[in-house]
Design an enzyme around this catalytic site. Structure first.
Site, short mmCIF file in Angstrom:
data_model
loop_
_atom_site.label_atom_id
_atom_site.label_comp_id
_atom_site.label_asym_id
_atom_site.label_seq_id
_atom_site.Cartn_x
_atom_site.Cartn_y
_atom_site.Cartn_z
N ASP B 10 0.86 -1.19 0.00
CA ASP B 10 0.00 0.00 0.00
C ASP B 10 0.89 1.23 0.00
O ASP B 10 2.05 1.19 0.39
CB ASP B 10 -0.91 0.02 1.22
CG ASP B 10 -1.83 1.25 1.24
OD1 ASP B 10 -2.31 1.64 0.18
OD2 ASP B 10 -2.04 1.82 2.33
N SER B 11 0.32 2.37 -0.39
CA SER B 11 1.05 3.63 -0.36
C SER B 11 1.39 4.03 1.08
O SER B 11 2.34 4.77 1.30
CB SER B 11 0.22 4.73 -1.00
OG SER B 11 -1.04 4.82 -0.36
N CYS B 73 -4.13 -0.97 -2.34
CA CYS B 73 -4.20 0.48 -2.45
C CYS B 73 -5.05 0.77 -3.67
O CYS B 73 -4.73 0.33 -4.77
CB CYS B 73 -2.79 1.05 -2.63
SG CYS B 73 -2.73 2.80 -3.07
N GLU B 152 -6.49 9.91 9.85
CA GLU B 152 -5.15 9.89 10.44
C GLU B 152 -5.05 10.83 11.65
O GLU B 152 -4.19 10.64 12.51
CB GLU B 152 -4.10 10.21 9.38
CG GLU B 152 -4.16 9.15 8.27
CD GLU B 152 -2.90 9.00 7.46
OE1 GLU B 152 -2.14 9.96 7.35
OE2 GLU B 152 -2.70 7.89 6.92
N CYS B 184 -11.30 3.41 -0.88
CA CYS B 184 -10.02 3.81 -0.31
C CYS B 184 -9.87 3.03 0.98
O CYS B 184 -10.82 2.93 1.77
CB CYS B 184 -10.00 5.32 -0.03
SG CYS B 184 -8.55 5.87 0.92
N HIS B 186 -8.57 3.57 3.71
CA HIS B 186 -8.80 4.28 4.98
C HIS B 186 -10.28 4.35 5.34
O HIS B 186 -10.63 4.55 6.50
CB HIS B 186 -8.30 5.72 4.89
CG HIS B 186 -6.84 5.90 5.17
ND1 HIS B 186 -5.86 5.40 4.37
CD2 HIS B 186 -6.20 6.54 6.19
CE1 HIS B 186 -4.67 5.73 4.86
NE2 HIS B 186 -4.85 6.42 5.96
#
Lengths: 268, 268
Positions: B10-11, B73, B152, B184, B186
């Protein structure tokens, strides 16, 4: 009379707010801007990585025969300016010292707030700079990582930014600061929203203007100022070009960007 | 019986939500996770840059003798999966196809929403994948760049995230979608907030689970599954280690991370 350009470096596009002030106070100087858009943001990265990226940016600017370099990035200044000054011979100016000095002049109750990315705040670079000028000043830092994406989304003047500003800044206001350093080059775009959140009794300090004046002083002292009467040009380099570039750049610089080129920064 | 590990890339750290599903459905497989934390986020970067970064990640994972790779990702899958499959011989699985397939099964009114980073949405990868399965389905995309920084910051369940969700999603709800792909890695952390913003009539689709099931299928078909009864281990690599790592990683994975190492990804 020295026609060599000034190198201006930022992790992304925020440094354009600094470039704008340089163009205002030194209109005849040629400038080279490098934005490391392939690796932005620097805020959450380690000191070691930020030093490496900063050296690469300086190495690149040196290939353009610059006579001075402005690190127009609070994170890179906070984490890598000392190391860069040790390694390179030409004048290198960061944004922290100028902002710190203005805060020292501004504060009356000796309580200064500083907001920026996580990297800038954790480095305590502003605290150290202010303490070295006046050890009695209390410096209170607060990282505001949502502010940059809010600016880049174009939401700087929307209610959500006002809400974020209160979430981050109410505690600083309660601690009684009378001056607040906008310790990230994106934050001037949020100036109105931040000002409304903290109230008009707190003075907002934008280090970009003071940095441009510092640069002018240094060029004059070293006698390397460009005395041409012709308006200076600016060439822009980035490490990645994406769709958002012109939108954000236009908002920051209030003029159209031409002379834009992509480079492979990891080669430097 | 093939004990070689599965590479998960993943990034940044979002892919840990995919790793978690892989560990759930394939508990005996050894895994190698690589998060490109020095260059995260990929969302706003150009296709060319994302392909380069993805190839470097795969080159690195290949040095660990992986038997299959999951690009966990959405941006990298959307921009670089086709190119990666052409270049490399081992099985490479992205997160887009699985999410698209689930959406096709889920939608009754044939109106599907997809949210993700700017890169994922601009690529139209989900649109293409869904259209290839059922050309009558209308796919409506919306980039939500503030969501990742909100997660985050640890603000996923605060009012500000709810406000952002409404700003992004009200227009999708008005267009009458009955299914919404969380495009995504996240976004599963924001699932409750997103669910409340769009209402319970819209089904939220998390591609991570389906991707893990795809992987299981492929390992079985190729007869390279690890039939050991021992629980698999996981080794974590990142391109940069910062203060936030363990905080975010812990929230994503719901377990403590050991076996963590930093690598210089640009060398691969």
């Amino acid at each position: 009379m020295d026609k060599r350009p000034i190198g201006v470096f930022d992790s992304g596009l925020g440094g354009l707010t600094v470039l704008k002030e340089i163009n205002k106070y030194l209109p005849n100087e040629n400038t080279i801007y490098f934005g490391d858009t392939a690796r932005v943001p620097y805020g959450p990265r380690s000191k070691e990585t930020i030093i490496k990226y900063t050296f690469q940016a300086i190495n690149f600017l040196n290939t353009k025969d610059v006579k001075a370099i402005v690190i127009a990035c609070n994170t890179a200044t906070a984490r890598a300016l000392v190391e860069a000054k040790e390694k390179y011979d030409l004048p290198i100016i960061g944004v922290v010292e100028a902002g710190a000095r203005t805060a020292v002049y501004s504060t009356k109750n000796k309580k200064v707030g500083i907001i920026g990315t996580t990297g800038t705040i954790n480095s305590k670079a502003y605290n150290k700079a202010i303490k070295s000028m006046d050890s009695k000043i209390k410096v209170i830092g607060k990282a505001c990582p949502i502010f940059v994406p809010l600016v880049e989304e174009g939401w700087a003047n929307k209610e959500i930014s006002s809400m974020a500003a209160h979430m981050y800044l109410d505690s600083l206001v309660e601690k009684g600061i009378d001056s607040l350093i906008l310790g990230c080059t994106h934050y001037p775009i949020l100036k109105r929203t931040i000002g409304e959140a903290v109230g008009e009794d707190i003075k907002l300090i934008n280090p970009a203007r003071e940095t441009a004046l510092d640069l002018k002083n240094i060029l004059e002292k070293r006698n390397i100022i460009n005395t041409s009467e012709k308006k200076g040009n600016c060439i822009y380099y980035v490490s990645d070009i994406n769709d958002q570039f012109s939108k954000v750049a236009g908002e920051f610089l209030k003029r159209k960007i031409t002379n834009l080129e992509k480079i492979e920064i990891h080669r430097y």
